[in-house]
Write an enzyme that holds these catalytic residues in place. Structure first.
Site, PDB file in Angstrom:
ATOM      1  N   HIS A 147      94.148 -35.243  55.930  1.00 59.66           N
ATOM      2  CA  HIS A 147      95.546 -35.487  55.561  1.00 59.66           C
ATOM      3  C   HIS A 147      96.126 -34.332  54.748  1.00 59.66           C
ATOM      4  O   HIS A 147      97.244 -33.872  55.004  1.00 59.66           O
ATOM      5  CB  HIS A 147      95.680 -36.788  54.773  1.00 59.66           C
ATOM      6  CG  HIS A 147      97.013 -36.924  54.089  1.00 59.66           C
ATOM      7  ND1 HIS A 147      98.155 -37.314  54.753  1.00 59.66           N
ATOM      8  CD2 HIS A 147      97.386 -36.661  52.806  1.00 59.66           C
ATOM      9  CE1 HIS A 147      99.177 -37.300  53.911  1.00 59.66           C
ATOM     10  NE2 HIS A 147      98.732 -36.912  52.730  1.00 59.66           N
ATOM     11  N   CYS A 181     104.376 -39.309  56.515  1.00 58.65           N
ATOM     12  CA  CYS A 181     103.447 -38.419  57.214  1.00 58.65           C
ATOM     13  C   CYS A 181     103.045 -39.035  58.547  1.00 58.65           C
ATOM     14  O   CYS A 181     102.764 -40.243  58.622  1.00 58.65           O
ATOM     15  CB  CYS A 181     102.206 -38.164  56.359  1.00 58.65           C
ATOM     16  SG  CYS A 181     100.960 -37.121  57.148  1.00 58.65           S
ATOM     17  N   CYS A 190      97.290 -41.180  58.467  1.00 57.54           N
ATOM     18  CA  CYS A 190      98.390 -42.030  58.001  1.00 57.54           C
ATOM     19  C   CYS A 190      98.869 -42.987  59.081  1.00 57.54           C
ATOM     20  O   CYS A 190      99.399 -44.062  58.770  1.00 57.54           O
ATOM     21  CB  CYS A 190      99.537 -41.160  57.513  1.00 57.54           C
ATOM     22  SG  CYS A 190      99.179 -40.314  55.950  1.00 57.54           S
ATOM     23  N   ASP A 238      86.955 -12.598  54.158  1.00 56.01           N
ATOM     24  CA  ASP A 238      87.109 -11.789  52.956  1.00 56.01           C
ATOM     25  C   ASP A 238      85.972 -10.762  52.907  1.00 56.01           C
ATOM     26  O   ASP A 238      85.120 -10.723  53.790  1.00 56.01           O
ATOM     27  CB  ASP A 238      87.134 -12.664  51.709  1.00 56.01           C
ATOM     28  CG  ASP A 238      85.854 -13.479  51.540  1.00 56.01           C
ATOM     29  OD1 ASP A 238      84.876 -13.227  52.267  1.00 56.01           O
ATOM     30  OD2 ASP A 238      85.830 -14.361  50.676  1.00 56.01           O
ATOM     31  N   ASP A 267      96.008 -18.707  51.847  1.00 56.15           N
ATOM     32  CA  ASP A 267      94.804 -19.516  52.050  1.00 56.15           C
ATOM     33  C   ASP A 267      94.392 -20.125  50.725  1.00 56.15           C
ATOM     34  O   ASP A 267      94.724 -19.603  49.656  1.00 56.15           O
ATOM     35  CB  ASP A 267      93.655 -18.655  52.573  1.00 56.15           C
ATOM     36  CG  ASP A 267      92.955 -17.905  51.434  1.00 56.15           C
ATOM     37  OD1 ASP A 267      91.876 -18.338  51.009  1.00 56.15           O
ATOM     38  OD2 ASP A 267      93.511 -16.887  50.945  1.00 56.15           O
ATOM     39  N   CYS A 292     100.402 -37.836  60.389  1.00 57.35           N
ATOM     40  CA  CYS A 292      99.052 -37.405  60.761  1.00 57.35           C
ATOM     41  C   CYS A 292      98.226 -38.590  61.249  1.00 57.35           C
ATOM     42  O   CYS A 292      98.585 -39.763  61.056  1.00 57.35           O
ATOM     43  CB  CYS A 292      98.355 -36.712  59.577  1.00 57.35           C
ATOM     44  SG  CYS A 292      97.653 -37.807  58.323  1.00 57.35           S
TER      45      CYS A 292
END
Length: 381
Positions: free
Chosen positions: A339, A308, A313, A96, A270, A310
């Protein structure tokens, strides 16, 4: 004529909505859109390593110009070979301009046509940020996408104040574009402002599009206005932007707003939300958010989210992660943040599949229903 550092390719547009499946082409690779970009304020996504970011499928990440200018300094980062080498990230980075932090964090600000004089929030030093200085800092950082310096104002300001701000932001954008030293390596985006005023959004978009930036952001949203109001502004703002350029909605990362934003033609998002709430013990699941510190999870030996896949998990239980939080173990923050980021990145991947199959409205209805949002208006976007 040299090629721009950032290019966009539209692959498919959902026939029922404005959702776009595309690719953004950068000096550090080509990546699919719409995308969610994790925020790495201090050249680090909080509690997450660059190895983990790649593992979970992150594409772009963000760096914060204001904070990196103050510490460790953009010149030191330039000596290190730029932000990519400094933080060991070989995929795209967006920075930014620092304007939002100047207006939200710094004290004793004085705004003039030349720029903003303010006090460093770390040590009180008097500092000055102008469009030219922002470009110099971002050129030193070496990000793939840089943002123009704009005036970050509250959403609920008077029409006259917002008009003056929009006009100043347009002048600053032109100055920044002229000061940009590395247009072949770094793409500079203009930021469309105007609060909730359609006429001023049109003026801002017209001014910036005439400067032919390689991409455009919609700024000044997700700053206290309602979701309905944000969608209203996107409805009349996004169509003002060139369809051949990437479109970025700044500071948005909730499940509903990611889908609603994509429906309105946004390509890039974002937000600090997934890591910020993760550090405090709130996790995103397909059934909505849950606060893992709550006592009801003390003996719950299921994953954070049974749907999930991931790393967290697949390997740890709610009971264990609750224990880590209650024991003040830093690993708890890593697990919850990991996560949450994975959850949003995976959702964006599924959204891209839905766009390819002209099924965005069905996808929205499914996600909103599962997540606990009111999905009754899923077809009335």
């Amino acid at each position: 004529m040299t090629e721009p550092a950032i290019k966009y390719r539209l692959i498919h547009q959902d026939k029922h909505t404005g959702a776009r499946l595309g690719e953004i082409i950068t000096p550090h690779g080509t990546y699919p859109t719409p995308m969610f970009m994790p925020v790495g304020t201090q050249a680090s996504v909080k509690n997450i390593s660059t190895r983990e970011l790649k593992e979970m499928g992150a594409e772009f990440i963000l760096g914060n110009t204001y904070h990196l200018w103050l510490r460790p300094g953009d010149e030191l980062i330039a000596q290190a070979g730029g932000l990519h080498k400094f933080m060991n990230w070989d995929q795209p980075i967006l920075t930014d301009s620092g304007g939002f932090q100047v207006f939200s964090l710094a004290g004793n600000r004085k705004l003039t046509e030349e720029g903003v004089t303010f006090r460093n929030h770390l040590n009180g030093d008097v500092m000055f940020l102008s469009p030219e200085k922002a470009m110099s800092i971002e050129n030193n950082l070496g990000s793939d996408v840089m943002m123009s310096l704009d005036e970050a104002i509250p959403y609920f300001e008077t029409y006259d104040y917002v008009k003056k701000s929009v006009e100043r932001t347009s002048r600053w954008a032109e100055r920044g574009l002229k000061a940009h030293r590395r247009p072949n390596d770094q793409g500079l985006f203009g930021i469309v402002q105007g609060a909730g005023f359609e006429k001023l959004r049109k003026q801002s978009a017209h001014d910036l599009v005439s400067l032919d930036f390689p991409g455009y952001a919609v700024g000044g949203l997700s700053v206290g206005e309602s979701k309905i109001e944000m969608n209203r502004v996107l409805d009349f703002t996004t169509p003002l932007l060139p369809p051949t350029k990437p479109r970025y909605l700044m500071g948005v990362g909730s499940v509903d707003s990611l889908i609603d934003g994509a429906i309105r033609g946004i390509d890039m998002f974002d937000c600090v939300l997934p890591t910020r709430i993760g550090r405090k013990g709130t996790v995103m699941t397909h059934k909505g958010r849950l606060v893992i510190k709550n006592g009801k999870y003390k003996a719950d030996f299921t994953p954070l989210d049974e749907d999930c896949d991931c790393y967290v998990c697949q390997n740890y239980t709610r009971a264990y992660i609750r224990h880590l939080f209650n024991a003040n173990e830093l690993l708890a923050q890593n697990f919850a943040s990991y996560h949450n980021l994975y959850f949003l990145l995976k959702m964006m991947e599924e959204l891209r599949v839905a766009i390819a199959h002209d099924a965005v409205l069905e996808f929205k209805e499914k996600v909103f229903s599962e997540y606990g949002f009111n999905a009754s208006n899923a077809k009335n976007f």
